[in-house]
Scaffold this active site. Structure first.
Site, short mmCIF file in Angstrom:
data_model
loop_
_atom_site.label_atom_id
_atom_site.label_comp_id
_atom_site.label_asym_id
_atom_site.label_seq_id
_atom_site.Cartn_x
_atom_site.Cartn_y
_atom_site.Cartn_z
N ASP A 1 35.65 41.49 42.56
CA ASP A 1 36.64 40.80 43.38
C ASP A 1 37.05 41.66 44.58
O ASP A 1 37.33 41.15 45.66
CB ASP A 1 37.86 40.40 42.56
N TYR B 1 21.75 32.77 34.87
CA TYR B 1 20.54 32.06 35.26
C TYR B 1 19.56 31.86 34.10
O TYR B 1 18.58 31.15 34.27
CB TYR B 1 19.86 32.77 36.43
N ASP C 1 25.30 35.75 43.70
CA ASP C 1 25.23 34.39 44.25
C ASP C 1 26.42 34.14 45.16
O ASP C 1 26.27 33.70 46.31
CB ASP C 1 25.22 33.40 43.08
N LYS D 1 32.05 43.61 37.26
CA LYS D 1 33.39 43.34 36.73
C LYS D 1 33.54 44.10 35.42
O LYS D 1 33.98 43.58 34.40
CB LYS D 1 33.58 41.83 36.53
#
Length: 475
Positions: free
Chosen positions: A338, A160, A362, A237
């Site tokens: 994930d 962002y 998001d 991640k």
């Protein structure tokens, strides 16, 4: 002070102390109607919020609404490309809390995204998205009622910041060459990696400050929840991006186990403590063997690290957290990004607050909203230390504008979040009760009506749904 605005003649300002709002009984709150369907859903929202405040407090409290402008409506008043006029920024800064409908992303001029701009201008670093199910809401999932999570998404860093260079640009080429020729070869862990010369390139900054202030708010929120829901999961991640995503996780644990040491336990700490509780005479090594998968195949150095971890945990918190005391504290754990997408569908009742960086949050907040009925039922808030803006999470849907048919639930539930943030819980609870009862009674707008079995015909109008919510306050 303002070019084209006139504040209400009555009401008081909200102030902030230590990142918390101090709310008078008659606050002035700016609102942005929103573009497209904002013309329908804002009046419905205002009506519901005002009715809840009146019902809950009998005239002792009242919101004084202050209309300000952004998006297409601002351009109509202030001129071409004036999507976010100074008047609006001054009003939000002065009064501290605002609420808004959906805004159009400017095309052909102006700023990249009004929502992103507001977050960055006011350092609204925490995007908060609750996702809970209201009985009767159509959902593609078999057991949507099991999901009740709050996504805390970092709002100012990661993608962002929008730091990137186009493929083929002079600066982009220069940066790629510098990385390929200087920085990557100087970092042995990158081996012979090369960035293609025809690549666009972006920078993904994740800071300790940004990460920890987000996790701090998530932990503070967890303390307000029932004991069974006091859990914060750090989503990352870090198995791939160790110094950004992995650092977010590490900084989150550091913040939790220092500032919130007395009231939290990490998942690994709970394993170590419970191993000793199950066998008071267990050795340090056997405890480490239970905690660390494949312990016996580890190198001597890794075995020592595992044993040192066990010993340090027992030395530090056995007296305060052992003998089952940890079970009454906030559980802090982490999950790979994930994996959590699968977990919120297959094991949704195991999660409560999900603290994430920007991009992961998001995706995750929209996925969670889909489980409980879609973005039409998804509220949102952007919160900083001296300002908070509450907003619809869906788009403007211009083809439905002015037809009095769109679901106002997202903005109404954002109003619930605003009332809770203000400490006006009684009014917030009335709206949640009224909305839930209206849906359970099949009094819904077309988006929900067509998906119900059997379909509701005719559905309620936007304004009628607002009235139905109010009618069900007394149920």
């Amino acid at each position: 002070m303002y070019e084209k605005l006139t504040p209400p003649s009555t009401g008081s300002k909200i102030t902030f102390k230590d990142g918390k709002p101090i709310v008078p009984d008659d606050p002035i709150i700016p609102f942005i109607r929103g573009d497209g369907t904002g013309v329908d859903i804002w009046p419905a929202t205002e009506k519901v919020i005002d009715a809840a405040v009146t019902t809950a407090y009998g005239g002792q409290r009242k919101i004084n609404w202050f209309k300000v402008y952004a998006g297409d409506e601002a351009c109509d008043l202030y001129g071409t490309y004036q999507y976010l006029p100074d008047d609006t920024l001054k009003a939000i800064e002065e009064y501290g809390i605002a609420i808004k409908g959906p805004l159009t992303t400017p095309i052909g001029g102006g700023i990249r995204s009004l929502n992103v701009a507001l977050r960055q201008i006011f350092t609204l670093y925490a995007c908060v998205r609750p996702c809970r199910y209201y009985a009767g809401t159509p959902s593609p999932h078999k057991s949507p009622e099991k999901l009740d999570v709050i996504v805390y998404r970092e709002n100012t860093e990661d993608i962002y910041l929008g730091i990137e260079w186009r493929e083929g640009s002079e600066i982009g080429q220069k940066l790629i060459k510098y990385l390929n020729d200087e920085l990557i070869p100087a970092t042995p862990e990158h081996g012979k990696k090369r960035i293609p010369l025809d690549a666009g390139i972006g920078v993904k900054p994740i800071s300790k400050t940004g990460s920890q202030r987000l996790v701090r708010r998530a932990m503070e929120h967890a303390l307000r929840l029932p004991k069974a829901k006091q859990m914060v999961t750090l989503v990352h991640k870090g198995n791939i991006m160790k110094y950004t995503e992995g650092a977010f996780r590490d900084w989150g644990y550091e913040l939790a186990t220092t500032e919130f040491r007395d009231v939290c336990v990490t998942e690994r700490e709970s394993w170590i403590l419970s191993n000793k509780e199950g066998n008071p005479n267990i050795s340090i090594e056997d405890n480490a063997r239970k905690v660390e998968p494949g312990y016996d195949a580890l190198t001597p150095e890794k075995k020592k690290e595992a044993c040192d971890e066990v010993k340090s945990v027992l030395d530090a918190i056995w007296d305060s957290h052992g003998d089952g005391k940890w079970k009454d504290k906030i559980m802090v754990n982490d999950r790979i990004a994930d994996s959590i997408f699968q977990q919120i569908q297959t094991r949704p009742d195991e999660y409560s607050i999900l603290a994430t960086m920007n991009l992961n949050g998001d995706y995750l907040s929209d996925a969670a909203a889909a489980v409980v009925g879609g973005l039409g039922m998804g509220p949102g808030a952007n919160i900083g230390d001296t300002c908070a803006i509450f907003e619809a999470t869906h788009g403007t849907a211009p083809k439905h504008a002015g037809l009095d048919r769109i679901n106002p639930g997202s903005v109404i539930l954002s109003g619930v979040m605003m009332l809770e943030y203000m400490g006006w819980q009684e009014a917030a609870d009335l709206i949640k009760k009224g909305l839930g009862n209206a849906i359970a009674n099949r009094e819904v707008t077309y988006d929900l009506a067509r998906l119900m079995e059997p379909p509701v015909d005719p559905p309620l109008k936007c304004s009628e749904f607002a009235q139905a919510i109010i009618n069900h306050f007394a149920d």
